[in-house]
Design a protein around this motif. Structure first.
Motif, PDB file in Angstrom:
ATOM      1  N   ASP A 103       0.849  -1.192   0.000  1.00 42.34           N
ATOM      2  CA  ASP A 103       0.000   0.000   0.000  1.00 42.34           C
ATOM      3  C   ASP A 103       0.887   1.245   0.000  1.00 42.34           C
ATOM      4  N   HIS A 104       0.866   1.977  -1.104  1.00 41.50           N
ATOM      5  CA  HIS A 104       1.650   3.206  -1.222  1.00 41.50           C
ATOM      6  C   HIS A 104       0.718   4.401  -1.100  1.00 41.50           C
ATOM      7  N   ASP A 105       0.976   5.262  -0.118  1.00 39.33           N
ATOM      8  CA  ASP A 105       0.213   6.492   0.051  1.00 39.33           C
ATOM      9  C   ASP A 105       1.087   7.648  -0.433  1.00 39.33           C
ATOM     10  N   GLU A 106       0.749   8.202  -1.586  1.00 39.56           N
ATOM     11  CA  GLU A 106       1.584   9.242  -2.185  1.00 39.56           C
ATOM     12  C   GLU A 106       1.656  10.492  -1.316  1.00 39.56           C
ATOM     13  N   ARG A 107       0.547  10.847  -0.685  1.00 39.05           N
ATOM     14  CA  ARG A 107       0.525  12.088   0.095  1.00 39.05           C
ATOM     15  C   ARG A 107       1.414  11.991   1.333  1.00 39.05           C
ATOM     16  N   THR A 108       1.328  10.893   2.042  1.00 38.38           N
ATOM     17  CA  THR A 108       2.134  10.741   3.258  1.00 38.38           C
ATOM     18  C   THR A 108       3.531  10.214   2.963  1.00 38.38           C
ATOM     19  N   ARG A 109       3.763   9.794   1.712  1.00 34.36           N
ATOM     20  CA  ARG A 109       5.061   9.251   1.276  1.00 34.36           C
ATOM     21  C   ARG A 109       5.432   7.997   2.066  1.00 34.36           C
ATOM     22  N   THR A 110       4.441   7.179   2.341  1.00 34.04           N
ATOM     23  CA  THR A 110       4.695   5.932   3.054  1.00 34.04           C
ATOM     24  C   THR A 110       4.355   4.738   2.167  1.00 34.04           C
ATOM     25  N   GLY A 141      -0.849  12.503   8.345  1.00 32.76           N
ATOM     26  CA  GLY A 141      -1.116  11.170   7.823  1.00 32.76           C
ATOM     27  C   GLY A 141      -0.008  10.191   8.121  1.00 32.76           C
ATOM     28  N   GLU A 142       1.245  10.644   8.069  1.00 32.62           N
ATOM     29  CA  GLU A 142       2.359   9.768   8.430  1.00 32.62           C
ATOM     30  C   GLU A 142       2.226   9.316   9.876  1.00 32.62           C
ATOM     31  N   ILE A 145      -0.554   6.669  10.164  1.00 35.32           N
ATOM     32  CA  ILE A 145      -0.177   5.348   9.659  1.00 35.32           C
ATOM     33  C   ILE A 145       0.719   4.618  10.653  1.00 35.32           C
TER      34      ILE A 145
END
Length: 260
Positions: A103-110, A141-142, A145
């Motif tokens: 799961d890649h979250d572009e906004r949180t860069r995780t 968001g980081e 998570i």
């Protein structure tokens, strides 16, 4: 030790997992992965993508899943995420291919990777992650998570900055239900002080590098948190991982107390 060696000899575990059981870490060409951190500290080891090549990020991520069942990558870009996806979908041959959800979250860069047999932890505790504005959402968001990966239930409360106090006051009861609160705010960072004056849960101020001019890039937000007249703790600017991990540790303590 004997059980580990016998499992390795029988082909039940790989070299990386055997090393992690015996030494507490697994050695890769990209560095040593701290496979025992969660057992030792209650916080999953995170792979910081910044400063590493995508290949190195993917190698460490693979080792993380092999030894702990999951991986958490922070400050990842699109190339890092693509390398991780490739590592779990196109191994050199079918026998070496790992199976996992990426799961890649572009906004949180995780990037969060869970192996097929991994069971996420679950705590009887809630972390409220409060963001002053949309510009603060990535760092918030980081933190969310990370707290979620530790096992806490996360309640996101967004866009409640102090430019209009009604926005935070109408969420006061909701935030007060949480066991610990992370407040992400840039500019002058006043929201953390306001929230800490409204609830009885521990509050962690997470300064964000939004804002400009004198005190920009999170400086005023951090200084405001350190000078707060409300009781709170503060982490460094944009330190979403640290805020989320600290909140997760508090959530673990709350969960343990409730189980007792």
């Amino acid at each position: 030790m004997r059980d580990t060696l016998e499992a390795l000899d029988a082909g039940e575990i790989g070299v990386s997992e055997a090393e992690s059981r015996l030494a507490g870490y697994a050695t890769t060409a990209a560095g040593r992965f701290d496979a025992a951190r969660e057992r030792r500290r209650g916080i999953p080891e995170a792979i910081l993508a910044e400063g590493k090549t995508p290949a190195e990020v993917a190698a460490l991520t693979t080792t993380a899943v092999e030894t702990t069942g999951r991986a958490l990558v922070t400050r990842a870009d699109a190339d890092d995420a693509a390398a991780v996806r490739t590592a779990f979908t196109a191994g050199p041959d079918a026998d070496d291919e790992l199976s996992a959800a990426v799961d890649h979250d572009e906004r949180t860069r995780t990037v969060v990777v869970h192996g097929d047999e991994f069971t996420p932890p679950s705590l009887d505790a809630t972390v409220a992650v409060v963001a002053a504005g949309t510009a603060d959402a990535a760092v918030a968001g980081e933190a969310a998570i990370v707290a979620r990966e530790i096992g806490a239930t996360v309640d996101r409360v967004d866009d409640v900055g102090v430019a209009n106090l009604d926005r935070i006051l109408d969420q006061r009861d909701r935030i007060a239900e949480a066991d610990v609160v992370v407040v992400a705010a840039g500019r002058e960072g006043a929201l953390s002080t306001v929230v800490a004056g409204l609830v009885d849960a521990p509050v962690i101020a997470l300064p964000v590098s939004t804002g400009y001019g004198v005190g920009g890039e999170g400086v005023a937000a951090l200084q405001g948190a350190l000078q707060s007249c409300s009781v709170l703790t503060a982490v460094n600017v944009d330190a979403g991982f640290v805020a989320g991990a600290q909140a997760g540790l508090i959530a673990r303590a709350v969960d343990a107390a409730r189980r007792d």
